[in-house]
Design a protein around this motif. Structure first.
Motif, mmCIF file in Angstrom:
data_model
loop_
_atom_site.group_PDB
_atom_site.id
_atom_site.type_symbol
_atom_site.label_atom_id
_atom_site.label_comp_id
_atom_site.label_asym_id
_atom_site.label_seq_id
_atom_site.Cartn_x
_atom_site.Cartn_y
_atom_site.Cartn_z
ATOM 1 N N ARG A 47 0.881 -1.173 0.000
ATOM 2 C CA ARG A 47 0.000 0.000 0.000
ATOM 3 C C ARG A 47 0.918 1.221 0.000
ATOM 4 O O ARG A 47 1.683 1.415 0.944
ATOM 5 C CB ARG A 47 -0.902 -0.004 1.229
ATOM 6 N N PHE A 53 2.943 8.727 -8.600
ATOM 7 C CA PHE A 53 1.765 8.150 -9.255
ATOM 8 C C PHE A 53 0.791 9.206 -9.787
ATOM 9 O O PHE A 53 -0.181 8.865 -10.457
ATOM 10 C CB PHE A 53 1.029 7.216 -8.291
ATOM 11 N N GLY A 57 -2.436 6.222 -14.676
ATOM 12 C CA GLY A 57 -3.577 5.333 -14.486
ATOM 13 C C GLY A 57 -3.187 4.142 -13.619
ATOM 14 O O GLY A 57 -2.010 3.924 -13.312
ATOM 15 N N ARG A 58 -4.178 3.380 -13.251
ATOM 16 C CA ARG A 58 -3.969 2.229 -12.363
ATOM 17 C C ARG A 58 -2.984 1.223 -12.939
ATOM 18 O O ARG A 58 -2.095 0.738 -12.233
ATOM 19 C CB ARG A 58 -5.318 1.562 -12.086
ATOM 20 N N VAL A 59 -3.109 0.911 -14.213
ATOM 21 C CA VAL A 59 -2.225 -0.084 -14.826
ATOM 22 C C VAL A 59 -0.777 0.405 -14.825
ATOM 23 O O VAL A 59 0.146 -0.338 -14.486
ATOM 24 C CB VAL A 59 -2.690 -0.438 -16.258
ATOM 25 N N ARG A 61 0.617 2.526 -12.788
ATOM 26 C CA ARG A 61 1.099 2.520 -11.413
ATOM 27 C C ARG A 61 1.530 1.121 -10.997
ATOM 28 O O ARG A 61 2.614 0.921 -10.443
ATOM 29 C CB ARG A 61 0.011 3.018 -10.458
ATOM 30 N N HIS A 62 0.666 0.152 -11.266
ATOM 31 C CA HIS A 62 0.968 -1.227 -10.893
ATOM 32 C C HIS A 62 2.178 -1.734 -11.661
ATOM 33 O O HIS A 62 3.028 -2.428 -11.097
ATOM 34 C CB HIS A 62 -0.242 -2.118 -11.151
ATOM 35 N N GLU A 83 -1.672 -1.697 -4.020
ATOM 36 C CA GLU A 83 -2.664 -0.641 -3.858
ATOM 37 C C GLU A 83 -1.905 0.677 -3.879
ATOM 38 O O GLU A 83 -1.070 0.919 -3.007
ATOM 39 C CB GLU A 83 -3.423 -0.807 -2.545
ATOM 40 N N THR A 84 -2.179 1.490 -4.885
ATOM 41 C CA THR A 84 -1.436 2.732 -5.070
ATOM 42 C C THR A 84 -2.361 3.943 -5.010
ATOM 43 O O THR A 84 -3.550 3.843 -5.297
ATOM 44 C CB THR A 84 -0.718 2.751 -6.429
ATOM 45 N N ALA A 85 -1.789 5.074 -4.663
ATOM 46 C CA ALA A 85 -2.514 6.340 -4.689
ATOM 47 C C ALA A 85 -1.507 7.472 -4.800
ATOM 48 O O ALA A 85 -0.358 7.346 -4.377
ATOM 49 C CB ALA A 85 -3.358 6.519 -3.436
ATOM 50 N N GLU A 89 -5.505 11.572 -3.007
ATOM 51 C CA GLU A 89 -6.504 10.617 -3.494
ATOM 52 C C GLU A 89 -7.039 9.802 -2.326
ATOM 53 O O GLU A 89 -6.314 9.468 -1.407
ATOM 54 C CB GLU A 89 -5.900 9.677 -4.542
ATOM 55 N N THR A 91 -8.181 6.695 -0.226
ATOM 56 C CA THR A 91 -7.833 5.275 -0.094
ATOM 57 C C THR A 91 -8.781 4.639 0.905
ATOM 58 O O THR A 91 -9.347 5.314 1.762
ATOM 59 C CB THR A 91 -6.383 5.080 0.392
#
Length: 93
Positions: A47, A53, A57-59, A61-62, A83-85, A89, A91
């Motif tokens: 986390r 970030f 986007g989510r992809v 970041r991951h 789990e990124t932010a 943002e 959480t």
């Protein structure tokens, strides 16, 4: 050094996070395989809140976290939940 500490150190250097948790969840997976009793460091959750970030986007970041931890995954880390932010943002954690 434990795998958990190694992952934490790499993430600190690469992302300079505002907030970071590296959680060993291996014990939650005991019995999923006949010979796995849940000990060790096979399943981790990351986390992380980092300005790195922002705007991604989510992809993406991951992918950045997975790319950084590829050596650990190649060496036997079986599962990595990410789990990124970005700062500011919301959480759930």
């Amino acid at each position: 050094m434990t795998l958990q500490a190694q992952i934490r150190d790499k993430l600190m250097v690469a992302f300079a996070p505002e907030r970071l948790e590296v959680i060993n969840e291996s014990h939650h997976h005991a019995g999923h395989q006949p010979d796995f009793n849940g000990t060790g460091e096979t399943h981790m959750r990351v986390r992380i809140v980092s300005s790195a970030f922002a705007g991604l986007g989510r992809v993406a970041r991951h992918r950045s976290v997975n790319d950084l931890l590829k050596p650990e995954l190649d060496a036997g880390l079986h599962a990595l939940a990410v789990e990124t932010a970005a700062p500011g943002e919301h959480t759930r954690w």
